[in-house]
Scaffold this motif. Structure first.
Motif, PDB file in Angstrom:
ATOM      1  N   ARG A 102       6.860  32.005  80.622  1.00 25.57           N
ATOM      2  CA  ARG A 102       7.000  33.157  80.800  1.00 25.57           C
ATOM      3  C   ARG A 102       8.024  33.204  82.307  1.00 25.57           C
ATOM      4  NH1 ARG A 102       2.320  34.854  78.253  1.00 25.57           N
ATOM      5  NH2 ARG A 102       0.939  34.364  80.000  1.00 25.57           N
ATOM      6  N   ASP A 103       7.651  32.263  82.996  1.00 27.68           N
ATOM      7  CA  ASP A 103       8.237  32.234  84.546  1.00 27.68           C
ATOM      8  C   ASP A 103       9.883  31.764  84.348  1.00 27.68           C
ATOM      9  OD1 ASP A 103       5.950  33.463  85.281  1.00 27.68           O
ATOM     10  OD2 ASP A 103       5.035  31.491  85.886  1.00 27.68           O
ATOM     11  N   TRP A 104      10.008  31.107  83.391  1.00 26.90           N
ATOM     12  CA  TRP A 104      11.421  30.439  83.317  1.00 26.90           C
ATOM     13  C   TRP A 104      12.367  31.689  83.503  1.00 26.90           C
ATOM     14  CZ3 TRP A 104      11.374  26.864  78.280  1.00 26.90           C
ATOM     15  CH2 TRP A 104      10.576  25.852  78.494  1.00 26.90           C
ATOM     16  N   LEU A 105      13.617  31.163  83.972  1.00 25.66           N
ATOM     17  CA  LEU A 105      14.772  32.149  84.180  1.00 25.66           C
ATOM     18  C   LEU A 105      15.607  32.607  82.769  1.00 25.66           C
ATOM     19  CD1 LEU A 105      16.602  30.361  87.106  1.00 25.66           C
ATOM     20  CD2 LEU A 105      15.303  32.372  87.159  1.00 25.66           C
ATOM     21  N   ALA A 151      15.027  29.336  80.391  1.00 25.84           N
ATOM     22  CA  ALA A 151      14.939  27.834  80.599  1.00 25.84           C
ATOM     23  C   ALA A 151      14.497  27.655  81.832  1.00 25.84           C
ATOM     24  CB  ALA A 151      16.458  27.057  80.400  1.00 25.84           C
ATOM     25  N   ALA A 152      13.809  26.651  82.133  1.00 27.43           N
ATOM     26  CA  ALA A 152      13.115  26.174  83.589  1.00 27.43           C
ATOM     27  C   ALA A 152      14.108  26.010  84.491  1.00 27.43           C
ATOM     28  CB  ALA A 152      12.271  25.105  83.455  1.00 27.43           C
ATOM     29  N   ASP A 153      15.279  25.282  84.291  1.00 28.31           N
ATOM     30  CA  ASP A 153      16.503  25.004  85.092  1.00 28.31           C
ATOM     31  C   ASP A 153      17.941  25.106  84.487  1.00 28.31           C
ATOM     32  OD1 ASP A 153      16.818  22.404  83.887  1.00 28.31           O
ATOM     33  OD2 ASP A 153      15.267  21.499  85.313  1.00 28.31           O
ATOM     34  N   ASP A 154      18.944  24.795  85.184  1.00 28.10           N
ATOM     35  CA  ASP A 154      20.189  25.015  84.722  1.00 28.10           C
ATOM     36  C   ASP A 154      20.719  23.721  83.607  1.00 28.10           C
ATOM     37  OD1 ASP A 154      20.660  26.845  86.649  1.00 28.10           O
ATOM     38  OD2 ASP A 154      21.935  25.538  88.043  1.00 28.10           O
ATOM     39  N   ASN A 155      20.092  22.603  84.034  1.00 26.28           N
ATOM     40  CA  ASN A 155      20.076  21.474  82.867  1.00 26.28           C
ATOM     41  C   ASN A 155      19.730  21.903  81.744  1.00 26.28           C
ATOM     42  OD1 ASN A 155      21.938  19.856  84.613  1.00 26.28           O
ATOM     43  ND2 ASN A 155      20.354  18.923  85.561  1.00 26.28           N
ATOM     44  N   MET A 156      18.555  22.352  81.687  1.00 28.52           N
ATOM     45  CA  MET A 156      17.510  22.707  80.454  1.00 28.52           C
ATOM     46  C   MET A 156      18.391  23.820  79.990  1.00 28.52           C
ATOM     47  SD  MET A 156      13.779  24.127  79.748  1.00 28.52           S
ATOM     48  CE  MET A 156      12.977  22.665  80.019  1.00 28.52           C
ATOM     49  N   VAL A 182      26.525  28.305  81.017  1.00 34.12           N
ATOM     50  CA  VAL A 182      25.316  29.028  81.181  1.00 34.12           C
ATOM     51  C   VAL A 182      25.188  29.628  82.683  1.00 34.12           C
ATOM     52  CG1 VAL A 182      24.015  27.735  79.588  1.00 34.12           C
ATOM     53  CG2 VAL A 182      24.100  26.988  81.811  1.00 34.12           C
ATOM     54  N   VAL A 183      24.862  30.847  82.651  1.00 35.59           N
ATOM     55  CA  VAL A 183      24.671  31.522  83.953  1.00 35.59           C
ATOM     56  C   VAL A 183      23.585  32.323  83.942  1.00 35.59           C
ATOM     57  CG1 VAL A 183      25.870  33.177  85.422  1.00 35.59           C
ATOM     58  CG2 VAL A 183      27.243  32.024  83.751  1.00 35.59           C
ATOM     59  N   ALA A 184      22.818  32.022  85.306  1.00 35.11           N
ATOM     60  CA  ALA A 184      21.372  32.704  85.103  1.00 35.11           C
ATOM     61  C   ALA A 184      21.733  34.217  85.406  1.00 35.11           C
ATOM     62  CB  ALA A 184      20.837  32.284  86.610  1.00 35.11           C
TER      63      ALA A 184
END
Length: 120
Positions: A29-32, A54-59, A79-81
């Motif tokens: 739930r804390d993933w971006l 996802a947890a980070d940009d690569n994921m 992919v853009v946060a």
């Protein structure tokens, strides 16, 4: 002897010194939130195709590839946060875009576009 866990089906994994989360759903739930843009063919624009967490940009990039290009639909993925996107408000559409309305020379009707120019 160190503490071991087989959570996730990966066999016994040593857990000594590794921080753990008691509730894996809480960590997800804390993933971006990421917005995914896909370019279908070379020369075309990237188009928004969906969102994912996802947890980070690569994921995020790998998950976007797995989710949105299963049938070789794309040649490029962005992919853009979602937190990095700043957008205009639909409520302010008229005042925000009004300055461009009086610059008619910016419209393509004032230019001759050659027939051999693609995607126009």
């Amino acid at each position: 002897m160190s503490e071991m866990t087989a959570e996730g089906g990966h066999g016994a994994v040593p857990m000594q010194g590794i921080p753990t989360v008691n509730d894996p759903a809480q960590s997800r739930r804390d993933w971006l939130l990421y917005e995914v843009f896909l370019r279908g063919k070379r020369g075309l624009n990237h188009v928004h195709v969906g969102s994912l967490h996802a947890a980070d940009d690569n994921m995020a990039l790998h998950h976007a590839r797995d989710l949105y290009t299963r049938r070789n639909e794309g040649v490029s993925i962005w992919v853009v946060a979602a937190t990095d996107i700043t957008a205009s408000s639909p409520d302010e559409k008229d005042p925000f875009f009004a300055p461009a309305g009086d610059k008619v020379y910016r419209h393509p009707t004032f230019y001759d576009i050659p027939d051999d120019v693609p995607h126009m």
